[in-house]
Design an enzyme around this catalytic site. Structure first.
Site, PDB file in Angstrom:
ATOM      1  N   LYS A 164       2.998   3.000  -6.307  1.00 40.40           N
ATOM      2  CA  LYS A 164       2.609   2.414  -7.461  1.00 40.40           C
ATOM      3  C   LYS A 164       3.888   2.309  -8.523  1.00 40.40           C
ATOM      4  CE  LYS A 164      -1.837   2.442  -9.699  1.00 40.40           C
ATOM      5  NZ  LYS A 164      -2.320   1.124  -9.477  1.00 40.40           N
TER       6      LYS A 164
HETATM    7  C1  LIG Z   1      -2.071  -3.280  -5.995  1.00 35.10           C
HETATM    8  C2  LIG Z   1      -2.981  -2.444  -6.100  1.00 35.10           C
HETATM    9  N1  LIG Z   1      -3.753  -2.604  -4.760  1.00 35.10           N
HETATM   10  C3  LIG Z   1      -4.472  -1.568  -4.892  1.00 35.10           C
HETATM   11  C4  LIG Z   1      -5.144  -0.861  -5.489  1.00 35.10           C
HETATM   12  C5  LIG Z   1      -6.321   0.189  -5.163  1.00 35.10           C
HETATM   13  O1  LIG Z   1      -5.720   1.511  -5.058  1.00 35.10           O
HETATM   14  P1  LIG Z   1      -6.446   2.637  -5.560  1.00 35.10           P
HETATM   15  O2  LIG Z   1      -7.731   2.801  -4.748  1.00 35.10           O
HETATM   16  O3  LIG Z   1      -5.503   3.868  -5.422  1.00 35.10           O
HETATM   17  O4  LIG Z   1      -6.908   2.746  -7.011  1.00 35.10           O
HETATM   18  C6  LIG Z   1      -4.415  -0.977  -6.695  1.00 35.10           C
HETATM   19  C7  LIG Z   1      -4.893   0.102  -7.874  1.00 35.10           C
HETATM   20  O5  LIG Z   1      -4.291   1.158  -8.076  1.00 35.10           O
HETATM   21  C8  LIG Z   1      -3.606  -1.454  -6.841  1.00 35.10           C
HETATM   22  O6  LIG Z   1      -2.873  -1.798  -7.981  1.00 35.10           O
END
Ligand SMILES: Cc1ncc(COP(=O)(O)O)c(C=O)c1O
Length: 310
Positions: A164
């Site tokens: 991230k």
């Molecule tokens: C690009 C992206 N994909 C998927 C997710 C879902 O991830 P998570 O379930 O860890 O929040 C997020 C959110 O954080 C995201 O920003």
């Protein structure tokens, strides 16, 4: 009267590099490396008001991902996981939140503006604020209308996509805003190969003939923690889950059900893609069952391994 956006009303303090500072004083220099080059990593986490009291959902996994995200960029987080946990719980307690969204961010600060962050300090901050359903309460019940974006996701050979990084979100912003400009709630982004990757801030799942499919990590997706939660719950409910799937655009249109998962979006049904109705154009039965299982966990808070109680 405060001129803060509504979502920050009632937020008094932010934790910055080891101390709590007033909201208005949580500032950074305009020559911050991360502002110019997107060199930050972050998390989005939810604390829920469970039957056991406020509890942070999958905190350990989010912390682990934060440290993993920092690694390829040589961002040396100078606080231990215990210190970040203590800061976060103290923040939630002193702000008096029963439920909230938590945003830890680690980034290169100000030193020089060469692309190399060599002597830039690593800055770490944590903010928290009350935040409701990301795509709206109605979306959780009725589902959302989405479009396939004309923007493609970065290939994982160009930039790590499984972690991230702040800079990655310009792609998410372009895709999401394109969708909203065209009257849709959210986008689906294809990867470089033209297969389904994910939403701008969500992972995606497809249901076909009673089995569940979600794109694998090599499809340029974030390794979502809610994705992992959904897979675990679905398997416990007896579903076959194909978690390393390759999904073509056409398969979206003919799917029995589609849904998004994410910390912000939770489990949100998708009712149409590019104006093609998915299934009956409402929340499908598998999505419904899984969404209920998800909210049962969140409300009860009694699955200890998934909660950090505040
Ligand atoms: C690009 C992206 N994909 C998927 C997710 C879902 O991830 P998570 O379930 O860890 O929040 C997020 C959110 O954080 C995201 O920003």
């Amino acid at each position: 009267m405060s001129d803060r956006p509504e979502m920050f009303e009632g937020t008094e303090r932010i934790w910055m590099d080891g101390e709590f500072v007033d909201f208005e004083d949580a500032q950074t220099h305009v020559l911050t490396h991360a502002l110019h080059y997107g060199t930050g990593v972050f998390e989005g986490v939810r604390c829920y008001d469970t039957e056991q009291g406020p509890a942070i959902f999958r905190w350990e996994e989010h912390l682990d991902r934060l440290y993993k995200s920092a690694k390829p960029y040589d961002l040396d987080i100078e606080f231990s996981k215990d210190e970040l946990t203590e800061a976060t719980t103290e923040l939630i307690e002193t702000e008096g939140f029963e439920s909230c969204y938590i945003r830890p961010i680690v980034y290169y600060g100000f030193d020089s503006l060469g692309v190399s962050p060599k002597d830039c300090p690593t800055k770490t901050t944590i903010a928290a604020w009350p935040w409701g359903a990301y795509l709206g309460e109605e979306a959780l019940e009725e589902g959302v209308d989405v479009m396939v974006s004309s923007w493609r996701k970065h290939a994982s050979s160009q930039i790590p996509t499984n972690i991230k990084t702040t800079g990655l979100y310009v792609n998410s912003m372009l895709a999401g805003e394109e969708a909203r400009r065209n009257g849709y709630t959210e986008a689906i982004v294809l990867n470089k190969e033209g297969n389904v990757a994910e939403g701008p801030g969500e992972n995606i799942f497809m249901v076909r003939d009673g089995e569940i499919y979600t794109p694998g990590l090599a499809e340029s997706i974030l390794e979502g923690i809610t994705r992992n939660t959904a897979i675990t719950l679905a398997e416990e409910m007896g579903y076959t889950v194909h978690e390393e799937a390759t999904i073509s655009r056409g398969e979206l249109y003919t799917a029995d059900e589609l849904f998004f998962t994410g910390t912000a979006a939770e489990v949100t049904p998708i009712r149409s893609v590019d104006d093609n109705e998915i299934g009956e154009g409402t929340k499908g039965p598998v999505t419904d069952e899984l969404q209920s299982a998800f909210f049962d966990v969140i409300e009860s808070g009694d699955r200890e391994e998934w909660f950090h109680y505040v």
